[in-house]
Design an enzyme around this catalytic site. Structure first.
Site, PDB file in Angstrom:
ATOM      1  CB  THR A   1      -0.948   0.042   1.493  1.00 12.05           C
ATOM      2  OG1 THR A   1      -0.793   0.961   0.689  1.00 12.05           O
ATOM      3  CG2 THR A   1      -0.344  -0.229   2.438  1.00 12.05           C
TER       4      THR A   1
ATOM      5  CD  GLU B   1      -2.509   5.045   4.753  1.00 17.60           C
ATOM      6  OE1 GLU B   1      -1.732   5.224   5.316  1.00 17.60           O
ATOM      7  OE2 GLU B   1      -3.368   5.921   4.021  1.00 17.60           O
TER       8      GLU B   1
ATOM      9  CE1 TYR C   1      -3.792  -2.289   5.526  1.00 15.49           C
ATOM     10  CE2 TYR C   1      -2.568   0.395   5.218  1.00 15.49           C
ATOM     11  CZ  TYR C   1      -3.812  -0.903   5.259  1.00 15.49           C
ATOM     12  OH  TYR C   1      -3.871  -1.470   3.102  1.00 15.49           O
TER      13      TYR C   1
ATOM     14  CE  LYS D   1      -1.669  -3.937   3.829  1.00 14.66           C
ATOM     15  NZ  LYS D   1      -2.035  -6.123   2.647  1.00 14.66           N
TER      16      LYS D   1
END
Ligand code: NAP
Length: 337
Positions: free
Chosen positions: A125, A127, A149, A153
């Site tokens: 991601t 992010e 999160y 990841k």
């Protein structure tokens, strides 16, 4: 020649459901891992339950992954399962790391033992970039996660790269670094969908059955919607365009990392303005900001450079921002009528 077989974790999620439709159209046999709490309701794949093989399991249970792989023997594995909300990950850090990070490693390890030739897609991601200095971001931009999160990841992303470069038994694990992608199937805890569902409830003057927000309140109260930071900037694409990129990545001869993005950035406020304008309402009459919906550490601005995907995969985003918003608002007007 036998049909190819694809195994999807997170099959009932937004991307899993679009990917399933895409692969079935291509003649694949598709199977997916679903948590037991979804026995009666398969979410976004309810309409496909006769066409896919379901294995009940959990990314936290390596045995359940192993049993599915032994039985189904996939050619391609798409690891999409995750606790996928960056904001919610602050209040459930351990589960986020165990599912989104360690869970991915369970998939890689079990696949290595049981179906070592299978090609694996890992759902990385944007992010992971945190609050990057480099704009736009590409495959070489440094990773600096700003929420649990994204940290989970990044762990999975690094483990995928390590497995790929293992000299003794290299695995084909490609990481798609996907920027935000939305659709009418996006969870209601994500800002885009919260906005389009709210617009629909307001426009339709809906009084009952209003969905709840992350803190358990109706998303619309007295005609008002609470949002976090209206200046947050994201690169938003359309999920069906993005699942096609996942498949394209696994048709390559070599595993790699690919950024998938539109390269266009918009603020949350721009999304709000566009969504309310679709139904002819003034957003200023309905939007309030509330710090509950602002993460403790901000991410962004996120803007992706998908030049590598264009060059190697021939992929490009097809759906424009305004069309994306319009698709989502119209779907929610019908859903929350
Ligand atoms: P999503 O709608 O939240 O779907 C996530 C799926 O994971 C759901 O089917 C969920 O099942 C499943 N899941 C959660 N915990 C699990 C567990 N312990 N064991 C097995 N399955 C579990 O996410 P999405 O938007 O489709 O995204 C797909 C993947 O891409 C995710 O990994 C996400 O982090 C990543 N990603 C998404 C975006 C985006 O903008 N959408 C961008 C970059 C990366 P339940 O229904 O049972 O909860």
């Amino acid at each position: 020649m036998a049909n190819k077989r694809a195994f999807i974790t997170g099959i009932s999620g937004q991307d899993g459901s679009y990917l399933t439709e895409f692969l079935l159209d291509k003649g694949y046999e598709v199977a997916g891992l679903v948590r037991r709490n979804a026995v009666l309701d398969l979410g976004n794949i309810n309409q496909l339950r006769e066409e896919v093989k379901i294995y009940y399991g959990d990314l936290q249970s390596p045995e359940s992954i192993a049993l599915a792989l032994y039985d189904f023997k996939p050619d391609e594995i798409y690891n999409l399962a995750a606790l996928s909300s960056p904001l919610a990950s602050f209040s459930d850090k351990v589960a986020t790391i165990m599912v989104t990070g360690v869970g991915a490693l369970h998939v890689f390890e079990r696949a290595k033992q049981i179906v070592p030739e299978a090609k694996i897609y890992q759902a990385s991601t944007s992010e992971m970039f945190g609050a990057p200095k480099q704009v736009p971001q590409n495959e070489d931009t440094s990773l600096a996660p700003a929420n649990p999160y994204a940290a989970a990841k990044e762990f999975a992303h690094r483990m995928a790269q390590i497995a790929r470069h293992d000299k003794k038994q290299p695995q084909f694990i490609t990481c798609g670094i996907l920027f935000n992608h939305e659709s009418p199937r996006r969870g209601l805890n994500f800002v885009t969908r919260k906005i389009t569902a709210s617009v629909a409830c307001i426009k339709n003057n809906r009084k009952e059955g209003i969905p709840l927000n992350e803190i358990g309140e109706p998303i619309v109260q007295n005609g008002k919607v609470k949002l976090g930071d209206l200046d947050a900037r994201r690169d938003w694409g359309y999920a069906p365009d993005y699942v096609k990129a996942m498949w394209m990545m696994l048709q390559q001869e070599k595993a790699d990392d690919f950024v998938i993005a539109t390269g266009e950035v918009h603020t949350v406020q721009e999304f709000v303005e566009e969504a309310f304008s679709v139904v002819g309402l003034d957003w200023k009459d309905h939007i309030e900001t509330d710090s509950h919906f602002v993460p403790p550490i901000q991410t962004g601005p996120l803007c992706g450079d998908a030049a590598k995907a264009k060059k190697i995969l021939g992929w490009g985003a097809e759906t424009k921002f305004k069309d994306l918003v319009r698709i989502m608002v119209h779907a929610d007007l019908a859903k929350f009528s």
